[in-house]
Design an enzyme around this catalytic site. Structure first.
Site, PDB file in Angstrom:
ATOM      1  N   CYS A 108      41.895  28.315  -1.581  1.00  0.00           N
ATOM      2  CA  CYS A 108      41.567  27.571  -0.430  1.00  0.00           C
ATOM      3  C   CYS A 108      42.857  28.502   0.412  1.00  0.00           C
ATOM      4  O   CYS A 108      44.144  27.995   1.188  1.00  0.00           O
ATOM      5  CB  CYS A 108      41.843  26.522  -0.112  1.00  0.00           C
ATOM      6  SG  CYS A 108      42.336  25.434   1.126  1.00  0.00           S
ATOM      7  N   CYS A 112      45.422  25.194   3.050  1.00  0.00           N
ATOM      8  CA  CYS A 112      46.609  24.103   1.488  1.00  0.00           C
ATOM      9  C   CYS A 112      47.204  24.941   2.002  1.00  0.00           C
ATOM     10  O   CYS A 112      47.529  26.024   2.545  1.00  0.00           O
ATOM     11  CB  CYS A 112      46.589  25.045  -0.366  1.00  0.00           C
ATOM     12  SG  CYS A 112      44.622  23.731  -0.602  1.00  0.00           S
ATOM     13  N   HIS A 122      44.508  18.692  -1.388  1.00  0.00           N
ATOM     14  CA  HIS A 122      43.562  19.516  -1.246  1.00  0.00           C
ATOM     15  C   HIS A 122      42.075  18.063  -2.114  1.00  0.00           C
ATOM     16  O   HIS A 122      40.765  17.987  -1.718  1.00  0.00           O
ATOM     17  CB  HIS A 122      43.733  20.651  -1.708  1.00  0.00           C
ATOM     18  CG  HIS A 122      41.764  21.493  -2.873  1.00  0.00           C
ATOM     19  ND1 HIS A 122      41.554  22.411  -1.033  1.00  0.00           N
ATOM     20  CD2 HIS A 122      41.238  21.760  -3.634  1.00  0.00           C
ATOM     21  CE1 HIS A 122      40.151  23.092  -1.972  1.00  0.00           C
ATOM     22  NE2 HIS A 122      40.112  22.184  -2.445  1.00  0.00           N
ATOM     23  N   ASN A 158      33.022  17.642   9.519  1.00  0.00           N
ATOM     24  CA  ASN A 158      31.546  17.586   8.802  1.00  0.00           C
ATOM     25  C   ASN A 158      32.649  17.500   7.225  1.00  0.00           C
ATOM     26  O   ASN A 158      33.492  17.840   6.717  1.00  0.00           O
ATOM     27  CB  ASN A 158      31.007  19.161   8.550  1.00  0.00           C
ATOM     28  CG  ASN A 158      30.968  19.284  10.314  1.00  0.00           C
ATOM     29  OD1 ASN A 158      30.642  18.467  10.675  1.00  0.00           O
ATOM     30  ND2 ASN A 158      31.141  20.757  10.467  1.00  0.00           N
ATOM     31  N   HIS A 181      37.973  21.679   1.140  1.00  0.00           N
ATOM     32  CA  HIS A 181      40.030  20.843   2.093  1.00  0.00           C
ATOM     33  C   HIS A 181      39.780  19.832   2.659  1.00  0.00           C
ATOM     34  O   HIS A 181      38.746  20.082   3.875  1.00  0.00           O
ATOM     35  CB  HIS A 181      41.004  22.062   2.199  1.00  0.00           C
ATOM     36  CG  HIS A 181      42.127  21.463   2.224  1.00  0.00           C
ATOM     37  ND1 HIS A 181      43.291  22.088   1.745  1.00  0.00           N
ATOM     38  CD2 HIS A 181      42.596  20.338   3.009  1.00  0.00           C
ATOM     39  CE1 HIS A 181      44.712  21.103   2.119  1.00  0.00           C
ATOM     40  NE2 HIS A 181      44.030  20.761   3.033  1.00  0.00           N
ATOM     41  N   HIS A 219      39.749  18.211   6.467  1.00  0.00           N
ATOM     42  CA  HIS A 219      39.450  18.819   7.620  1.00  0.00           C
ATOM     43  C   HIS A 219      38.709  18.736   8.833  1.00  0.00           C
ATOM     44  O   HIS A 219      37.223  18.280   8.028  1.00  0.00           O
ATOM     45  CB  HIS A 219      39.804  20.188   7.072  1.00  0.00           C
ATOM     46  CG  HIS A 219      38.809  21.596   7.420  1.00  0.00           C
ATOM     47  ND1 HIS A 219      37.910  21.111   6.440  1.00  0.00           N
ATOM     48  CD2 HIS A 219      37.722  21.938   8.268  1.00  0.00           C
ATOM     49  CE1 HIS A 219      36.685  21.794   6.124  1.00  0.00           C
ATOM     50  NE2 HIS A 219      36.599  22.343   7.050  1.00  0.00           N
ATOM     51  N   GLN A 271      36.951  19.261  13.210  1.00  0.00           N
ATOM     52  CA  GLN A 271      37.059  20.778  13.508  1.00  0.00           C
ATOM     53  C   GLN A 271      37.572  19.952  15.164  1.00  0.00           C
ATOM     54  O   GLN A 271      37.050  18.320  15.344  1.00  0.00           O
ATOM     55  CB  GLN A 271      35.928  21.379  13.626  1.00  0.00           C
ATOM     56  CG  GLN A 271      35.980  22.531  11.889  1.00  0.00           C
ATOM     57  CD  GLN A 271      35.158  22.832  12.726  1.00  0.00           C
ATOM     58  OE1 GLN A 271      34.572  23.979  13.467  1.00  0.00           O
ATOM     59  NE2 GLN A 271      34.473  22.612  11.952  1.00  0.00           N
TER      60      GLN A 271
END
Length: 361
Positions: free
Chosen positions: A70, A73, A116, A156, A167, A169, A171
């Site tokens: 990933c 991470c 994660h 999303n 992971h 997250h 944007q």
């Protein structure tokens, strides 16, 4: 909050947001990366009056890597990632495969936690507040770029939504124009203001949301309700009770309460499809996929929207899932995709009732 800005091996900016003021961030990106080359171009659709980002370089972006590869991470030993340090609280960095770049805007990735296997709903209130502070700081910084007119912070979650990195997250897109969705709101705002002699449409929507059976949860400074004409099966709008145009204008009381309200809302979304008789209606299904989207006023001129100022706009977060029932998704088919006329299978009042039912005990 401590903020530390650094550069990745290919020149992209990376920013650490830390809970502790004495945290030192001096790790160096050891990857042999070439400078990022992008082909982003914004084209105007003269028939629809909106814009499309053409970004062919994104075809080569990272796609569903195994967990041990990933890129979000922390770097551990010789396992190198986008984050050079071995741990972090919140990190923001320029997207390696941006939809918008240069004169066409900017795209950033926000990593909510170094864990994660977590999700936003797993964060503590302190961690969620740090994310809010990072969103606010990035909104401020990006709004000063000459090419940026509107800042959009969003998350999303779930493969069903199209997420390619597991992971936790989100944007941030910094657009060089006012987005079509926001333009529609501004036009409605202007028309209502003229027709009513100065009333604010957002205030009316909020009053109606507070008064009806569509309230999901309410705090002293925030309220979450299902909109009257919800487009999605389970859709909630979260508003601060005091109208502000953007994240920067939230006062300390609203910032303090936000993590409590938002985390509870996300946790309810994860319980929507639980059975009511002790069993799991959605047993074996992944967590509820969703999109969480902050709507903020544009930073550019609003001269195209007669009589409307930035202060007329109301900051709010839109949270929705494309899952309509256990094992079934809401697809955008002919009417939605072809004509932008949504058909919702779940009455908003029933959706609100369900989201109240799954409140924490």
């Amino acid at each position: 909050m401590k903020k530390t800005s650094t550069r990745l091996a290919d020149g992209r900016e990376l920013i650490y947001y830390d809970l502790r003021d004495d945290t030192v961030r001096d790790a160096v990106d050891r990857r042999p990366l070439d400078r990022t080359i992008t082909t982003s171009e914004v084209r105007r659709d003269v028939l629809l009056g909106d814009s499309v980002a053409i970004a062919s370089h994104r075809q080569g972006r990272t796609y569903h890597p195994p967990a041990d590869e990933c890129p979000l991470c922390p770097t551990r030993g010789e396992r190198l990632s986008e984050i050079p340090d071995s741990s972090y609280d919140v990190v923001v960095f320029e997207n390696r495969f941006p939809s918008l770049a240069g004169d066409s805007g900017r795209c950033e990735v926000v990593c909510f936690t170094s864990d994660h296997d977590a999700s936003f709903a797993d964060l503590t209130e302190e961690q969620a507040r740090l994310v809010l502070d990072a969103w606010t700081d990035r909104t401020s910084e990006l709004s000063h770029l000459p090419s940026v007119e509107q800042v959009f912070c969003f998350e999303n979650r779930g493969e069903e939504i199209g997420v390619t990195l597991g992971h936790p997250h989100g944007q941030i897109y910094a657009y060089p124009f006012t987005t079509p969705r926001t333009a529609l709101m501004l036009r409605s705002l202007a028309a209502h203001k003229e027709a009513t002699g100065g009333e604010n449409l957002f205030d009316t929507v909020l009053e109606q949301g507070l008064a009806g059976e569509r309230v999901v949860l309410e705090g002293e400074h925030w309220v979450a309700f299902v909109p009257y004409a919800a487009h999605w099966p389970y859709e909630v709008h979260l508003y601060p009770k005091r109208r502000v145009p953007d994240l920067l204008a939230l006062d300390e009381a609203a910032r303090t309460e936000f993590p409590q309200v938002y985390l509870e809302l996300l946790r309810r979304f994860d319980r929507i499809f639980d059975g009511r008789d002790g069993g799991k209606e959605g047993a074996g299904e992944p967590p509820t996929p969703y999109i969480a989207a902050w709507h903020q006023a544009p930073f550019g001129t609003l001269e195209d929207f007669d009589g409307v100022t930035r202060d007329d706009f109301a900051l709010h977060l839109e949270l929705f899932t494309i899952r309509r029932t256990s094992g079934k998704l809401k697809f955008l088919a002919g009417s939605e995709s072809g004509m932008n006329v949504f058909i919702n299978d779940v009455p908003p009042e029933r959706a609100a009732e369900r989201l109240r039912e799954v409140a924490s005990s």
